[in-house]
Design a protein around this motif. Sequence first.
Motif, PDB file in Angstrom:
ATOM      1  N   LEU A   1       1.010  -1.216  -0.013  1.00 41.78           N
ATOM      2  CA  LEU A   1       0.129  -0.404  -0.005  1.00 41.78           C
ATOM      3  C   LEU A   1       0.587   1.459   0.552  1.00 41.78           C
ATOM      4  O   LEU A   1       1.711   0.967   0.926  1.00 41.78           O
ATOM      5  CB  LEU A   1      -1.061  -0.017   1.291  1.00 41.78           C
TER       6      LEU A   1
ATOM      7  N   MET B   1     -14.264 -12.362   0.310  1.00 41.67           N
ATOM      8  CA  MET B   1     -14.107 -11.320   0.874  1.00 41.67           C
ATOM      9  C   MET B   1     -15.426 -10.402   1.596  1.00 41.67           C
ATOM     10  O   MET B   1     -16.459 -10.427   0.290  1.00 41.67           O
ATOM     11  CB  MET B   1     -13.743  -9.983   0.324  1.00 41.67           C
TER      12      MET B   1
ATOM     13  N   ASN C   1     -17.962  -7.587   3.808  1.00 42.01           N
ATOM     14  CA  ASN C   1     -17.552  -6.083   3.809  1.00 42.01           C
ATOM     15  C   ASN C   1     -17.153  -5.428   3.473  1.00 42.01           C
ATOM     16  O   ASN C   1     -16.046  -4.739   3.131  1.00 42.01           O
ATOM     17  CB  ASN C   1     -17.177  -6.408   5.101  1.00 42.01           C
ATOM     18  N   VAL C   2     -16.519  -5.632   1.409  1.00 41.95           N
ATOM     19  CA  VAL C   2     -15.639  -5.398   1.127  1.00 41.95           C
ATOM     20  C   VAL C   2     -16.943  -4.295  -0.217  1.00 41.95           C
ATOM     21  O   VAL C   2     -17.759  -5.144  -0.397  1.00 41.95           O
ATOM     22  CB  VAL C   2     -14.598  -5.943   0.519  1.00 41.95           C
TER      23      VAL C   2
ATOM     24  N   LYS D   1     -10.759   6.827   6.502  1.00 40.60           N
ATOM     25  CA  LYS D   1     -10.021   5.084   5.689  1.00 40.60           C
ATOM     26  C   LYS D   1     -10.205   5.292   4.560  1.00 40.60           C
ATOM     27  O   LYS D   1     -10.005   5.395   3.870  1.00 40.60           O
ATOM     28  CB  LYS D   1     -10.050   4.083   6.700  1.00 40.60           C
TER      29      LYS D   1
ATOM     30  N   LEU E   1      -8.314   5.455   1.225  1.00 39.77           N
ATOM     31  CA  LEU E   1      -7.594   4.699   0.047  1.00 39.77           C
ATOM     32  C   LEU E   1      -8.984   5.063  -1.612  1.00 39.77           C
ATOM     33  O   LEU E   1      -7.699   4.454  -2.364  1.00 39.77           O
ATOM     34  CB  LEU E   1      -8.723   3.275   0.289  1.00 39.77           C
TER      35      LEU E   1
ATOM     36  N   TYR F   1      -1.972   3.952  -6.930  1.00 46.76           N
ATOM     37  CA  TYR F   1      -1.817   1.968  -6.396  1.00 46.76           C
ATOM     38  C   TYR F   1      -2.045   1.607  -7.256  1.00 46.76           C
ATOM     39  O   TYR F   1      -1.296   0.542  -7.589  1.00 46.76           O
ATOM     40  CB  TYR F   1      -3.424   1.976  -5.606  1.00 46.76           C
TER      41      TYR F   1
ATOM     42  N   GLN G   1      -6.561  -8.266  -3.025  1.00 45.24           N
ATOM     43  CA  GLN G   1      -7.238  -8.358  -1.648  1.00 45.24           C
ATOM     44  C   GLN G   1      -6.257  -7.441  -0.776  1.00 45.24           C
ATOM     45  O   GLN G   1      -7.247  -6.921  -0.123  1.00 45.24           O
ATOM     46  CB  GLN G   1      -6.927  -9.700  -1.332  1.00 45.24           C
ATOM     47  N   SER G   2      -5.432  -6.900  -1.017  1.00 49.85           N
ATOM     48  CA  SER G   2      -4.893  -6.098   0.227  1.00 49.85           C
ATOM     49  C   SER G   2      -5.923  -4.632   0.080  1.00 49.85           C
ATOM     50  O   SER G   2      -5.507  -3.885   1.407  1.00 49.85           O
ATOM     51  CB  SER G   2      -3.056  -5.439  -0.538  1.00 49.85           C
ATOM     52  N   PHE G   3      -5.781  -4.214  -1.222  1.00 45.12           N
ATOM     53  CA  PHE G   3      -6.490  -2.430  -1.335  1.00 45.12           C
ATOM     54  C   PHE G   3      -7.850  -3.115  -0.726  1.00 45.12           C
ATOM     55  O   PHE G   3      -8.067  -2.324   0.533  1.00 45.12           O
ATOM     56  CB  PHE G   3      -6.935  -2.134  -2.794  1.00 45.12           C
ATOM     57  N   LEU G   4      -8.614  -4.205  -0.933  1.00 45.18           N
ATOM     58  CA  LEU G   4      -9.970  -4.195  -0.722  1.00 45.18           C
ATOM     59  C   LEU G   4      -9.421  -4.495   0.831  1.00 45.18           C
ATOM     60  O   LEU G   4     -10.807  -4.344   1.982  1.00 45.18           O
ATOM     61  CB  LEU G   4     -10.605  -4.794  -1.279  1.00 45.18           C
ATOM     62  N   GLY G   5      -8.765  -5.110   0.999  1.00 41.66           N
ATOM     63  CA  GLY G   5      -8.771  -5.912   2.453  1.00 41.66           C
ATOM     64  C   GLY G   5      -8.962  -4.743   3.983  1.00 41.66           C
ATOM     65  O   GLY G   5      -9.666  -5.020   5.040  1.00 41.66           O
ATOM     66  N   GLU G   6      -7.732  -3.236   3.641  1.00 38.81           N
ATOM     67  CA  GLU G   6      -8.501  -1.957   4.224  1.00 38.81           C
ATOM     68  C   GLU G   6      -9.391  -1.133   4.306  1.00 38.81           C
ATOM     69  O   GLU G   6      -9.867  -0.852   5.191  1.00 38.81           O
ATOM     70  CB  GLU G   6      -7.303  -0.908   3.241  1.00 38.81           C
ATOM     71  N   PHE G   7     -10.749  -1.776   3.712  1.00 39.05           N
ATOM     72  CA  PHE G   7     -11.773  -1.523   3.973  1.00 39.05           C
ATOM     73  C   PHE G   7     -12.715  -2.191   5.438  1.00 39.05           C
ATOM     74  O   PHE G   7     -13.674  -2.114   5.407  1.00 39.05           O
ATOM     75  CB  PHE G   7     -12.889  -1.779   2.320  1.00 39.05           C
ATOM     76  N   GLN G   8     -12.423  -2.945   5.236  1.00 37.91           N
ATOM     77  CA  GLN G   8     -13.234  -4.727   6.361  1.00 37.91           C
ATOM     78  C   GLN G   8     -12.756  -4.241   7.392  1.00 37.91           C
ATOM     79  O   GLN G   8     -11.735  -3.397   7.722  1.00 37.91           O
ATOM     80  CB  GLN G   8     -12.623  -5.882   6.489  1.00 37.91           C
TER      81      GLN G   8
END
Lengths: 301, 178
Positions: A3, A191, A193-194, A239, A243, A250, B171-178
Amino acid sequence: MILLEYNNRIIFETFRRAISSEKRAALDVTLADFDGVQFHISTPNPDARNVILYSIQWPAVEELLRHGAQKDLEKIYGGLVTDPESGYQVSLQIDLDNLPAEPEKLPLKLSFLKRHLLAAPFMKIFGAIHNKQNPTEVVVIPYRTQTDEAFFIKPEGDRCIVVFSVRFSDKNDRVLAKVFLQEFADARKSMRNVPAVQYTTGEVPGELAGVAGVPDDDEVGFVSFVLFEQSLLPKNAFKTINLLQSFRNYLHYHIKCSKAYMHERMRDRVHTWLQVLNRARIEPFEKKEKKLASGRSFKRR
Amino acid sequence: DETQVSSYIMANTLKPYLDAVRSTLTAAMCLENFASQQVERHNKPEVEMGCDPELLMKPVVIARNAQERVLVEASVNSLRVSIGIKQADEIEVILCKKFVRFLNQRAENFFIMRRTPVEGYSISFLITNAHTESFMKHKLVDFLIQFMQDIDKEISELKLRVNARARIVAQSFLGEFQ
């Protein structure tokens, strides 16, 4: 490092050094950031080197100020806001002899200037959705004028859809980007909750039907993020916006990393093949020393 | 299961395909020095000139399927081998393009590599009598066969890596939303 950082490290370091040092050095730093942004940190008055002028130049600023950035600036930076320097859209003035409360947090706050400006329309719409005001306006922010890329914020009930237009002039890049963005879209299968992500090319996505200023050519694709209530809550908004505002950088960063890796592998493979070919030689490739009739000898290069 | 059977068939055709290419190349690689009949005191690879039919052999195509094939054009003093590389989907097409471009820019280092492919193929090699004089013929054939196998393997591997990287990035990016 997967990131990217959300703030500007150069600005952070410049201010950290200026605030913590005893000496008052003259400053004149011009630096560039993503999306065509230019910053200028200077001490305009050589006799009053405690006063630092910090300005940002970005074509998108005008649009952002209209959508709530002016109010946010005053809220976050308070008395530091001053008249814009000539050639720049927004300026802050920092007096090293008269710092606001909690000066050790100031460098970080200042390095977030671009982010805070960009966050304004998001904050406005997220707030309106959360307070059940049912906003309907689609906000268009052309944040990258040099490549004609923008994002579109569309509130929809208790959700918010953010669409990015991504442009790749090179056909090979488009194919690579498709692989990456397809994975974004598929991530939801594993996944929870995204945000729901969708990638479309070749046509304007349904969410943007009827919106002015949406590009339509072959080079452009659209990435839609559907943000659910969870991401819009005031406690998560900071947050979420971090992002979103770094998404394009990114994506491009990782596409470039991918290309660098491919290059490395190809170079390795070529090296292996050349070794195989070398083994096919009858005589080893050597610099031979030859003798002339006159008795002189020379090396054949 | 259909996919199992088709991959068994594909794996089954690889060895005969490469064996056929190997024997064709070995037979075609009988090259000798031949001065040009067109220009005095010049020595040119006749397969590239294509002027004198008596010096050229009939071209042979060994095809595994519509995409993967090898064209062998021989002449008295030179041999041109063109390879069609497997490109199953969009990403393999661009990976192949990138790889071939990388190789073509380094063609000089490879001695026998041609800077541009023959029309309809991915990459071409030109072997002249000068090469067969300084390289061992059976080892040149070995090199070409190994090249064909390696490039397919490399493109598959690159594709896998790009997909794996894309998954981690997403997955790293979207994981941050969790």
